[in-house]
Scaffold this motif. Structure first.
Motif, short mmCIF file in Angstrom:
data_model
loop_
_atom_site.label_atom_id
_atom_site.label_comp_id
_atom_site.label_asym_id
_atom_site.label_seq_id
_atom_site.Cartn_x
_atom_site.Cartn_y
_atom_site.Cartn_z
N ARG A 70 30.63 -16.25 0.30
CA ARG A 70 30.30 -15.66 1.60
C ARG A 70 31.36 -16.05 2.60
NH1 ARG A 70 24.56 -18.34 1.68
NH2 ARG A 70 23.64 -17.29 -0.09
N HIS B 65 28.63 -21.80 -0.37
CA HIS B 65 29.05 -20.45 -0.76
C HIS B 65 30.42 -20.10 -0.18
CE1 HIS B 65 25.55 -19.06 -3.01
NE2 HIS B 65 24.82 -19.78 -2.18
N ASP C 113 24.24 -18.07 -6.52
CA ASP C 113 22.79 -17.99 -6.63
C ASP C 113 22.51 -17.06 -7.80
OD1 ASP C 113 22.41 -19.57 -4.37
OD2 ASP C 113 22.40 -17.84 -3.02
N GLU D 183 16.22 -25.60 -4.43
CA GLU D 183 16.75 -24.26 -4.72
C GLU D 183 17.16 -24.20 -6.19
OE1 GLU D 183 19.87 -22.95 -2.14
OE2 GLU D 183 18.61 -22.98 -0.35
N TRP E 275 17.79 -21.89 -7.98
CA TRP E 275 18.70 -20.77 -8.25
C TRP E 275 20.14 -21.05 -7.79
CZ3 TRP E 275 14.75 -20.77 -4.60
CH2 TRP E 275 15.17 -20.84 -3.26
N HIS E 276 20.35 -22.12 -7.04
CA HIS E 276 21.69 -22.37 -6.46
C HIS E 276 22.46 -23.33 -7.36
CE1 HIS E 276 24.50 -22.99 -2.92
NE2 HIS E 276 24.75 -24.09 -3.63
#
Ligand SMILES: [Zn+2]
Length: 166
Positions: free
Chosen positions: A41, A74, A81, A130, A132-133
């Motif tokens: 990002r 990110h 993710d 998290e 997923w991270h």
């Protein structure tokens, strides 16, 4: 590129290669691949995401969920993710109970990734759980962390707990 993803995956080349291996290994183990739904990002994008959380929940709550611009992993190109290609429990802590979430928690280190914000360690990482991270740290460091039993980079590297924005 064998990874199912949104089409705009942006990570460093070494991370890209590791993701391919991770996807193939998980696919071979449980019959479901790894889907990357968020990767690099920019500062502007992170600003927009963080401001959205602040507007909705206030700054204190936003800081436990989203990184301030300039602080997100990110923005390093080393974090992704993910969810299983089934898409079950995307961006949800329940991902940890899915076959993909369980396989990644147990095996991602073999490909150089760590679950960066483990359950119950918000006081150390500064982030809520998290599953997923994933953060790419390289096979050497991920293996050393697994062998030492450290669950966080902070503990393994002897870094101070939780980022202080003060
Ligand atoms: Zn993330």
């Amino acid at each position: 590129m064998s990874i199912a993803q949104d089409g705009d995956e942006l990570v460093r080349p070494e991370v890209d290669a590791a993701l391919v291996a991770l996807d193939q290994a998980q696919r071979a183990a449980i019959g479901e691949g790894v889907f990357v739904f968020s990767s690099y990002r920019s500062y502007a994008t992170q600003s927009s995401i963080y401001q959205g959380f602040v507007n909705q929940y206030g700054q204190a709550e936003a800081d436990t969920t989203s990184a301030r611009p300039g602080h997100s992993e990110h923005q390093t190109g080393l974090a992704v993710d993910v969810v299983g290609t089934s898409g079950v429990a995307r961006l949800n802590v329940a991902f940890s109970t899915t076959p993909s979430g369980q396989w990644l928690a147990a095996n991602a280190w073999q490909h150089g990734f760590v679950v960066r914000y483990p359950n119950g360690l918000e006081g150390i990482t500064g982030y809520e759980y998290e599953p997923w991270h994933l953060r790419f740290v390289g096979v050497e460091l991920a293996t050393a962390m697994t062998q030492s039993g450290a669950q966080t980079l902070e503990e393994h590297l002897g870094l101070p707990a939780a980022p202080n924005y003060g």
